[in-house]
Motif scaffolding. Structure first.
Motif, PDB file in Angstrom:
ATOM      1  N   GLY A 114      29.604 -40.952  -9.663  1.00 48.33           N
ATOM      2  CA  GLY A 114      28.948 -42.010  -8.894  1.00 48.33           C
ATOM      3  C   GLY A 114      27.523 -41.735  -8.483  1.00 48.33           C
ATOM      4  O   GLY A 114      26.873 -42.603  -7.902  1.00 48.33           O
ATOM      5  N   PHE A 115      27.023 -40.548  -8.797  1.00 46.92           N
ATOM      6  CA  PHE A 115      25.655 -40.198  -8.399  1.00 46.92           C
ATOM      7  C   PHE A 115      24.719 -40.340  -9.602  1.00 46.92           C
ATOM      8  O   PHE A 115      24.500 -39.401 -10.366  1.00 46.92           O
ATOM      9  N   GLY A 116      24.170 -41.534  -9.762  1.00 49.48           N
ATOM     10  CA  GLY A 116      23.295 -41.789 -10.900  1.00 49.48           C
ATOM     11  C   GLY A 116      24.075 -41.954 -12.185  1.00 49.48           C
ATOM     12  O   GLY A 116      23.711 -41.396 -13.218  1.00 49.48           O
ATOM     13  N   LYS A 117      25.180 -42.719 -12.129  1.00 54.48           N
ATOM     14  CA  LYS A 117      26.023 -42.943 -13.295  1.00 54.48           C
ATOM     15  C   LYS A 117      26.529 -44.382 -13.323  1.00 54.48           C
ATOM     16  O   LYS A 117      26.817 -44.968 -12.278  1.00 54.48           O
ATOM     17  N   THR A 118      26.651 -44.916 -14.521  1.00 49.03           N
ATOM     18  CA  THR A 118      27.307 -46.205 -14.695  1.00 49.03           C
ATOM     19  C   THR A 118      28.816 -45.993 -14.730  1.00 49.03           C
ATOM     20  O   THR A 118      29.313 -44.859 -14.754  1.00 49.03           O
ATOM     21  N   LEU A 119      29.560 -47.086 -14.779  1.00 46.36           N
ATOM     22  CA  LEU A 119      31.016 -46.983 -14.905  1.00 46.36           C
ATOM     23  C   LEU A 119      31.383 -46.175 -16.141  1.00 46.36           C
ATOM     24  O   LEU A 119      32.237 -45.280 -16.077  1.00 46.36           O
ATOM     25  N   GLU A 120      30.738 -46.452 -17.253  1.00 44.43           N
ATOM     26  CA  GLU A 120      31.071 -45.735 -18.492  1.00 44.43           C
ATOM     27  C   GLU A 120      30.751 -44.250 -18.365  1.00 44.43           C
ATOM     28  O   GLU A 120      31.529 -43.403 -18.827  1.00 44.43           O
ATOM     29  N   HIS A 121      29.630 -43.923 -17.742  1.00 38.17           N
ATOM     30  CA  HIS A 121      29.310 -42.513 -17.520  1.00 38.17           C
ATOM     31  C   HIS A 121      30.393 -41.833 -16.680  1.00 38.17           C
ATOM     32  O   HIS A 121      30.843 -40.725 -17.009  1.00 38.17           O
ATOM     33  N   ASN A 122      30.807 -42.496 -15.595  1.00 42.17           N
ATOM     34  CA  ASN A 122      31.836 -41.919 -14.730  1.00 42.17           C
ATOM     35  C   ASN A 122      33.140 -41.706 -15.484  1.00 42.17           C
ATOM     36  O   ASN A 122      33.790 -40.654 -15.355  1.00 42.17           O
ATOM     37  N   LEU A 123      33.528 -42.688 -16.289  1.00 44.75           N
ATOM     38  CA  LEU A 123      34.776 -42.569 -17.037  1.00 44.75           C
ATOM     39  C   LEU A 123      34.700 -41.445 -18.065  1.00 44.75           C
ATOM     40  O   LEU A 123      35.667 -40.686 -18.252  1.00 44.75           O
ATOM     41  N   GLN A 124      33.560 -41.315 -18.727  1.00 40.26           N
ATOM     42  CA  GLN A 124      33.410 -40.234 -19.697  1.00 40.26           C
ATOM     43  C   GLN A 124      33.486 -38.867 -19.022  1.00 40.26           C
ATOM     44  O   GLN A 124      34.106 -37.929 -19.541  1.00 40.26           O
ATOM     45  N   LEU A 125      32.868 -38.738 -17.851  1.00 38.00           N
ATOM     46  CA  LEU A 125      32.921 -37.471 -17.129  1.00 38.00           C
ATOM     47  C   LEU A 125      34.349 -37.164 -16.687  1.00 38.00           C
ATOM     48  O   LEU A 125      34.813 -36.017 -16.802  1.00 38.00           O
ATOM     49  N   MET A 126      35.040 -38.161 -16.178  1.00 36.21           N
ATOM     50  CA  MET A 126      36.411 -37.920 -15.733  1.00 36.21           C
ATOM     51  C   MET A 126      37.329 -37.586 -16.901  1.00 36.21           C
ATOM     52  O   MET A 126      38.232 -36.754 -16.777  1.00 36.21           O
ATOM     53  N   ALA A 127      37.089 -38.214 -18.033  1.00 36.13           N
ATOM     54  CA  ALA A 127      37.892 -37.907 -19.218  1.00 36.13           C
ATOM     55  C   ALA A 127      37.605 -36.507 -19.748  1.00 36.13           C
ATOM     56  O   ALA A 127      38.393 -35.963 -20.531  1.00 36.13           O
ATOM     57  N   SER A 128      36.497 -35.913 -19.323  1.00 36.50           N
ATOM     58  CA  SER A 128      36.079 -34.599 -19.829  1.00 36.50           C
ATOM     59  C   SER A 128      36.104 -33.519 -18.754  1.00 36.50           C
ATOM     60  O   SER A 128      35.434 -32.497 -18.890  1.00 36.50           O
ATOM     61  N   LEU A 129      36.874 -33.703 -17.699  1.00 38.07           N
ATOM     62  CA  LEU A 129      36.903 -32.713 -16.627  1.00 38.07           C
ATOM     63  C   LEU A 129      37.338 -31.337 -17.124  1.00 38.07           C
ATOM     64  O   LEU A 129      36.865 -30.308 -16.637  1.00 38.07           O
ATOM     65  N   GLU A 130      38.219 -31.306 -18.110  1.00 34.34           N
ATOM     66  CA  GLU A 130      38.661 -30.017 -18.645  1.00 34.34           C
ATOM     67  C   GLU A 130      37.488 -29.248 -19.245  1.00 34.34           C
ATOM     68  O   GLU A 130      37.480 -28.013 -19.237  1.00 34.34           O
ATOM     69  N   HIS A 131      36.500 -29.961 -19.761  1.00 31.39           N
ATOM     70  CA  HIS A 131      35.309 -29.294 -20.300  1.00 31.39           C
ATOM     71  C   HIS A 131      34.569 -28.557 -19.191  1.00 31.39           C
ATOM     72  O   HIS A 131      34.137 -27.408 -19.375  1.00 31.39           O
ATOM     73  N   PHE A 132      34.433 -29.194 -18.037  1.00 30.71           N
ATOM     74  CA  PHE A 132      33.742 -28.547 -16.921  1.00 30.71           C
ATOM     75  C   PHE A 132      34.565 -27.370 -16.389  1.00 30.71           C
ATOM     76  O   PHE A 132      34.013 -26.322 -16.054  1.00 30.71           O
ATOM     77  N   VAL A 133      35.878 -27.529 -16.331  1.00 31.73           N
ATOM     78  CA  VAL A 133      36.741 -26.433 -15.894  1.00 31.73           C
ATOM     79  C   VAL A 133      36.618 -25.246 -16.851  1.00 31.73           C
ATOM     80  O   VAL A 133      36.623 -24.082 -16.429  1.00 31.73           O
ATOM     81  N   SER A 134      36.454 -25.541 -18.145  1.00 29.12           N
ATOM     82  CA  SER A 134      36.370 -24.470 -19.149  1.00 29.12           C
ATOM     83  C   SER A 134      35.091 -23.653 -19.026  1.00 29.12           C
ATOM     84  O   SER A 134      34.983 -22.589 -19.652  1.00 29.12           O
ATOM     85  N   LEU A 135      34.120 -24.114 -18.232  1.00 28.25           N
ATOM     86  CA  LEU A 135      32.888 -23.345 -18.041  1.00 28.25           C
ATOM     87  C   LEU A 135      33.152 -22.070 -17.240  1.00 28.25           C
ATOM     88  O   LEU A 135      32.288 -21.190 -17.186  1.00 28.25           O
ATOM     89  N   GLY A 136      34.321 -21.977 -16.614  1.00 26.19           N
ATOM     90  CA  GLY A 136      34.714 -20.740 -15.955  1.00 26.19           C
ATOM     91  C   GLY A 136      34.407 -20.655 -14.480  1.00 26.19           C
ATOM     92  O   GLY A 136      34.635 -19.606 -13.859  1.00 26.19           O
ATOM     93  N   LEU A 137      33.894 -21.739 -13.892  1.00 23.42           N
ATOM     94  CA  LEU A 137      33.630 -21.781 -12.457  1.00 23.42           C
ATOM     95  C   LEU A 137      34.506 -22.856 -11.825  1.00 23.42           C
ATOM     96  O   LEU A 137      34.829 -23.856 -12.476  1.00 23.42           O
ATOM     97  N   PRO A 138      34.908 -22.686 -10.551  1.00 22.96           N
ATOM     98  CA  PRO A 138      35.714 -23.713  -9.906  1.00 22.96           C
ATOM     99  C   PRO A 138      34.994 -25.055  -9.908  1.00 22.96           C
ATOM    100  O   PRO A 138      33.767 -25.117  -9.762  1.00 22.96           O
ATOM    101  N   VAL A 139      35.765 -26.125 -10.077  1.00 26.41           N
ATOM    102  CA  VAL A 139      35.197 -27.475 -10.105  1.00 26.41           C
ATOM    103  C   VAL A 139      35.694 -28.263  -8.910  1.00 26.41           C
ATOM    104  O   VAL A 139      36.894 -28.315  -8.628  1.00 26.41           O
ATOM    105  N   LEU A 140      34.753 -28.858  -8.188  1.00 30.99           N
ATOM    106  CA  LEU A 140      35.062 -29.777  -7.099  1.00 30.99           C
ATOM    107  C   LEU A 140      34.939 -31.192  -7.638  1.00 30.99           C
ATOM    108  O   LEU A 140      33.969 -31.532  -8.308  1.00 30.99           O
ATOM    109  N   PHE A 141      35.927 -32.016  -7.344  1.00 34.00           N
ATOM    110  CA  PHE A 141      35.944 -33.397  -7.824  1.00 34.00           C
ATOM    111  C   PHE A 141      35.946 -34.342  -6.636  1.00 34.00           C
ATOM    112  O   PHE A 141      36.829 -34.283  -5.784  1.00 34.00           O
ATOM    113  N   GLY A 142      34.939 -35.201  -6.571  1.00 31.03           N
ATOM    114  CA  GLY A 142      34.838 -36.159  -5.475  1.00 31.03           C
ATOM    115  C   GLY A 142      34.673 -37.574  -5.990  1.00 31.03           C
ATOM    116  O   GLY A 142      33.596 -37.938  -6.465  1.00 31.03           O
ATOM    117  N   ALA A 143      35.738 -38.361  -5.934  1.00 30.54           N
ATOM    118  CA  ALA A 143      35.658 -39.752  -6.390  1.00 30.54           C
ATOM    119  C   ALA A 143      36.372 -40.698  -5.444  1.00 30.54           C
ATOM    120  O   ALA A 143      36.549 -41.867  -5.758  1.00 30.54           O
TER     121      ALA A 143
END
Length: 279
Positions: free
Chosen positions: A189-218
């Motif tokens: 929601g910070f500088g993202k369209t609906l499609e951007h938000n959906l793509q990021l949420m669909a790819s949360l495992e990618h961010f988790v795979s970076l090896g650092l804890p991920v905070l999710f706020g939606a």
């Protein structure tokens, strides 16, 4: 200093961070907890509802929000942190601020994580984080709150956001900061369209795979209304908020930042019990 929980629970479910907005203009609950007493009581109620930690903020970062002065923000958050800790001294509290001076004062008041939607881009922010030595959450935001929803654009939103967060983490690491204290937030929601938000949420495992804890706020965010046009009121987005919190848990996120603590905690516990029964 109290250690802030930045890893999931032993059953795999994320830590639940309850939101305490000490602001008159936040998008969901602006003005409801603007006094120290009201914010303290709200924070205690969230803990009673099952929150693992609290996130206290004194400056709205909703789309179009105007900044507040350093002194005003400090006057809002420091007394609330002190009041909550006076009643519940073992509460992990995050300070939600873009200002290094506010982060420093909040940590001195007892906060044990710095949650920065600006990813430590302010002058002296990385050095201040190194000085404070508490965990830091780096969030992605395109632009600033006043302008971020004007016309957000990405070449590839998932890769662009991941690259940005990696760069900001690199700046922090260059100061000597402990890698084990860095948390990432893709900034739904910070500088993202609906499609951007959906793509990021669909790819949360990618961010988790970076090896650092991920905070999710939606929690209660406007993208839910874009999917369900009847959810015009932020208070009418509980179902969507729980749906994405459950998705974040399945993706391996370490923390979910929410308004509706009791309902989210219950949903996460049930999901974890089901998944663990089938393991």
């Amino acid at each position: 200093m109290l250690a802030f929980p930045i890893r999931p629970h032993s059953d795999g479910r994320p830590q639940v961070m309850g939101i305490v907005n000490v602001t008159p203009d936040s998008f969901s609950d602006g003005g409801r907890h603007a006094s120290t007493q009201a914010a303290r009581d709200h924070g205690l109620a969230l803990l009673d509802a099952g929150a693992d930690c609290l996130d206290v903020g004194g400056e709205s970062t909703r789309p179009g929000a105007d900044p507040v002065s350093e002194s005003e923000e400090l006057d809002r958050v420091a007394p609330v942190i002190e009041a909550i800790l006076a009643e519940r001294p073992h509460t992990p509290i995050s300070i939600d601020t873009m200002k290094p001076s506010v982060a420093r004062a909040a940590v001195h008041a007892g906060a044990s994580l710095w949650n920065d939607v600006n990813a430590l881009r302010a002058d002296t922010a990385p050095e201040t984080a190194m000085e404070l030595g508490v965990p830091v959450c780096l969030m992605h935001m395109q632009g600033e709150p006043r302008t971020m929803q004007a016309a957000p654009h990405y070449d590839d939103v998932v890769n662009d956001v991941a690259r940005y967060l990696g760069q900001r983490a690199g700046v922090l690491l260059a100061t000597g900061f402990d890698r084990n204290l860095i948390v990432l937030d893709p900034g739904i929601g910070f500088g993202k369209t609906l499609e951007h938000n959906l793509q990021l949420m669909a790819s949360l495992e990618h961010f988790v795979s970076l090896g650092l804890p991920v905070l999710f706020g939606a929690s209660r965010k406007r993208f839910i209304q874009a999917i369900d046009d009847r959810a015009e009121d932020a208070m009418d987005r509980l179902g969507g908020s729980i749906a994405v919190a459950l998705h974040a848990a399945r993706a391996g996120c370490a923390i979910v930042r929410v308004h509706d603590v009791r309902e989210t905690v219950q949903a996460l516990k049930v999901q974890a019990a089901v998944l663990n029964a089938g393991a």
